[in-house]
Enzyme design. Sequence first.
Site, PDB file in Angstrom:
ATOM      1  N   PHE A   1       1.430  11.817  -5.389  1.00  0.00           N
ATOM      2  CA  PHE A   1       0.364  11.840  -6.217  1.00  0.00           C
ATOM      3  C   PHE A   1      -0.887  12.109  -4.602  1.00  0.00           C
ATOM      4  O   PHE A   1      -1.502  13.219  -5.517  1.00  0.00           O
ATOM      5  CB  PHE A   1      -0.304  10.349  -5.921  1.00  0.00           C
ATOM      6  CG  PHE A   1      -0.267   9.593  -4.880  1.00  0.00           C
ATOM      7  CD1 PHE A   1       0.576   8.903  -4.302  1.00  0.00           C
ATOM      8  CD2 PHE A   1      -1.931   9.524  -4.032  1.00  0.00           C
ATOM      9  CE1 PHE A   1       0.697   8.618  -2.829  1.00  0.00           C
ATOM     10  CE2 PHE A   1      -2.239   9.918  -2.964  1.00  0.00           C
ATOM     11  CZ  PHE A   1      -1.334   8.467  -1.854  1.00  0.00           C
TER      12      PHE A   1
ATOM     13  N   ASP B   1      -1.762  -6.675   7.877  1.00  0.00           N
ATOM     14  CA  ASP B   1      -3.004  -5.091   7.374  1.00  0.00           C
ATOM     15  C   ASP B   1      -3.937  -5.776   7.803  1.00  0.00           C
ATOM     16  O   ASP B   1      -5.151  -6.059   6.628  1.00  0.00           O
ATOM     17  CB  ASP B   1      -2.333  -4.056   6.983  1.00  0.00           C
ATOM     18  CG  ASP B   1      -2.067  -2.795   6.137  1.00  0.00           C
ATOM     19  OD1 ASP B   1      -4.084  -2.972   6.910  1.00  0.00           O
ATOM     20  OD2 ASP B   1      -2.106  -1.906   5.786  1.00  0.00           O
TER      21      ASP B   1
ATOM     22  N   PHE C   1       1.128  -1.324  -0.262  1.00  0.00           N
ATOM     23  CA  PHE C   1      -0.052   0.024  -0.165  1.00  0.00           C
ATOM     24  C   PHE C   1       0.963   0.919   0.080  1.00  0.00           C
ATOM     25  O   PHE C   1       2.107   1.484   0.271  1.00  0.00           O
ATOM     26  CB  PHE C   1      -1.092  -0.005   1.195  1.00  0.00           C
ATOM     27  CG  PHE C   1      -2.021   1.032   1.133  1.00  0.00           C
ATOM     28  CD1 PHE C   1      -3.097   1.692   0.618  1.00  0.00           C
ATOM     29  CD2 PHE C   1      -1.803   2.255   2.220  1.00  0.00           C
ATOM     30  CE1 PHE C   1      -3.702   2.177   0.483  1.00  0.00           C
ATOM     31  CE2 PHE C   1      -3.362   3.053   2.278  1.00  0.00           C
ATOM     32  CZ  PHE C   1      -3.746   3.466   0.895  1.00  0.00           C
ATOM     33  N   THR C   2       0.134   2.219  -0.841  1.00  0.00           N
ATOM     34  CA  THR C   2       1.471   3.371  -0.627  1.00  0.00           C
ATOM     35  C   THR C   2       1.907   3.782   0.995  1.00  0.00           C
ATOM     36  O   THR C   2       3.738   4.320   0.399  1.00  0.00           O
ATOM     37  CB  THR C   2       1.144   4.419  -1.032  1.00  0.00           C
ATOM     38  OG1 THR C   2      -0.537   4.418  -0.552  1.00  0.00           O
ATOM     39  CG2 THR C   2       0.245   3.889  -2.707  1.00  0.00           C
TER      40      THR C   2
ATOM     41  N   LYS D   1     -11.160   3.153   7.562  1.00  0.00           N
ATOM     42  CA  LYS D   1     -11.426   2.500   7.111  1.00  0.00           C
ATOM     43  C   LYS D   1     -12.591   1.507   7.766  1.00  0.00           C
ATOM     44  O   LYS D   1     -13.591   1.254   7.308  1.00  0.00           O
ATOM     45  CB  LYS D   1     -10.877   1.151   6.293  1.00  0.00           C
ATOM     46  CG  LYS D   1      -9.021   1.989   5.854  1.00  0.00           C
ATOM     47  CD  LYS D   1      -9.349   2.955   4.269  1.00  0.00           C
ATOM     48  CE  LYS D   1      -7.927   3.575   3.790  1.00  0.00           C
ATOM     49  NZ  LYS D   1      -7.196   2.896   3.788  1.00  0.00           N
TER      50      LYS D   1
HETATM   51  C1  LIG Z   1      -5.884   3.221   4.398  1.00  0.00           C
HETATM   52  C2  LIG Z   1      -3.936   2.158   4.600  1.00  0.00           C
HETATM   53  C3  LIG Z   1      -3.827   2.216   5.446  1.00  0.00           C
HETATM   54  C4  LIG Z   1      -3.002   3.978   5.720  1.00  0.00           C
HETATM   55  O1  LIG Z   1      -4.307   3.962   6.561  1.00  0.00           O
HETATM   56  P1  LIG Z   1      -4.748   5.387   7.173  1.00  0.00           P
HETATM   57  O2  LIG Z   1      -6.169   6.113   7.618  1.00  0.00           O
HETATM   58  O3  LIG Z   1      -4.933   6.344   5.147  1.00  0.00           O
HETATM   59  O4  LIG Z   1      -3.343   6.483   7.637  1.00  0.00           O
HETATM   60  C5  LIG Z   1      -2.681   1.536   5.220  1.00  0.00           C
HETATM   61  N1  LIG Z   1      -2.808   0.242   4.730  1.00  0.00           N
HETATM   62  C6  LIG Z   1      -4.307  -0.009   4.096  1.00  0.00           C
HETATM   63  C7  LIG Z   1      -4.547  -1.294   3.622  1.00  0.00           C
HETATM   64  C8  LIG Z   1      -5.408   1.012   3.681  1.00  0.00           C
HETATM   65  O5  LIG Z   1      -5.952   0.933   3.016  1.00  0.00           O
END
Ligand SMILES: *Cc1c(COP(=O)(O)O)cnc(C)c1O
Length: 482
Positions: A455, A223, A132-133, A266
């Site tokens: 981005f 994650d 993930f970024t 999320k």
């Molecule tokens: C969004 C996300 C993150 C980072 O979370 P933030 O609350 O935006 O810092 C890390 N891993 C995954 C898979 C995500 O979807």
Amino acid sequence: MSNVKFYKNQDLPLELHKVRIVQKLHLVPIERRLAALKEAGFNTFGLSTNDVFLDMITDSGVNAMSDNQLAAMMQADDAYAGSQSFVRMQKAVEDVLGKRYLLPVHQGRAAENVLARTFIKPGDVVPMNYHFTTTLAHILEVGGSIVELVSDNALELHSDNPFKGNMDIDKLVAFIEETGVEKIPFIRMEASTNLIGGQPFSVRNMLDVRQVADKYGLMLVLDASLLGENAFLVKQREKEWAENSMGDILKMITGLADIVYFSARKLSSSRGGGICTNRHELYQKMEVMIPLFEGFLTYGGMSVREIEAIAVGLYETLDETMISQSPTFIKYLVETADAKGIPMVTPAGVLGAHVNAMEFCDHLRQDEYPAGALAAAFFLCSGVRGMERGTVSSVRDEAGNEVLSDAELLRLAVPRRVFTLSQINYVIDRLEWLHDNRKLIGGLRWTYEPRVLRFFMGKLEPTSNWPHRLMEKFREDFGDSL
Ligand SMILES: *Cc1c(COP(=O)(O)O)cnc(C)c1O
């Protein structure tokens, strides 16, 4: 719940909630949308919500909250240390994710910062199903690197592979043998691999990864930011788990990881996150980072109100009628658009629908940023704000060369219980119009390119006056009032 049919003769999703608070939206005319794009540097992150009709840029921090979450927020226990709100979050994490020790953080990337600084030394490599970024950015910041080990066919965008997020076990073993365990701080699994279309892994695969981790004495980090939806798709797609509850599947998956971290943006709230484990020595290793970067151990940069919302939200992930809303709307969007010949990533995943921009804009070169151009063009013709997930979201190599992304995607996020089915139909209608007129979409080039996470803040411009031509065509078809 998973396979319920609500209509006799068609397969349509149904809202299983009622809307009790509403927010007015603005559909500004196309000239204003073009002006807004110019001000934003043709980067949808630069747009103001005053100019956005449907905001599909992300599912992060924008899911609709439930009445129970809002009620809990009113009962929050304000305290710097020892807050009862935190005790309730700990209890929810233990009940839902099965982990006893919890470190609170202000959002998901903060957890990644803590993990990277605690466990990764320069020269280390972290094998993962996909990056993930923000995960990648934190690993690079401490001198590490990553290797992505999904199966080759996970990158086939149009496919019927139900578990594109699976780790390729043969690749994982070969990688460990070649690299040596001393350079591998942990194996990382991401639930519902965000960047390749929100694609899940199976429980079977997680079991296999655990077996490899045990064989080599490696730690397994999960994650879990999108774990609820991953578990829902396991229930739908993995036969052995069809009859199990969401709770069983969640605990099964988290039980296989040594450390679980998540972005509560999320999972259940508008902010926050956590790192949890049952291994006290791991908890202690990370603990020092929390007061340093986040805040005291019982709030970690969150307000107590958010902590309450997370606690209730975690329990709500056990409710399939709640979790199913976004994935079933995404499935409807993907399958309807796909049937119209629009190149969509299939099978439908979670967090959003993904359009294959390389195929949509097959007249553009990849270094003209087709996904970025498509995101801009789609906003122009619809007022719908999506997000580029392609080369613009990638980073240059050390020599400054562009690293072309595996996929060029326009992501249209579908946050939980925010949009109605008629709004989804509007999205499909505009996608179809743009697809019919896709040759009018031109490329983009950088005018301002930051070094890290470009981005977010970067600015671009069209390589010709194609946005004008697209606007003219739109006016021919829809008149001047839209
Ligand atoms: C969004 C996300 C993150 C980072 O979370 P933030 O609350 O935006 O810092 C890390 N891993 C995954 C898979 C995500 O979807």
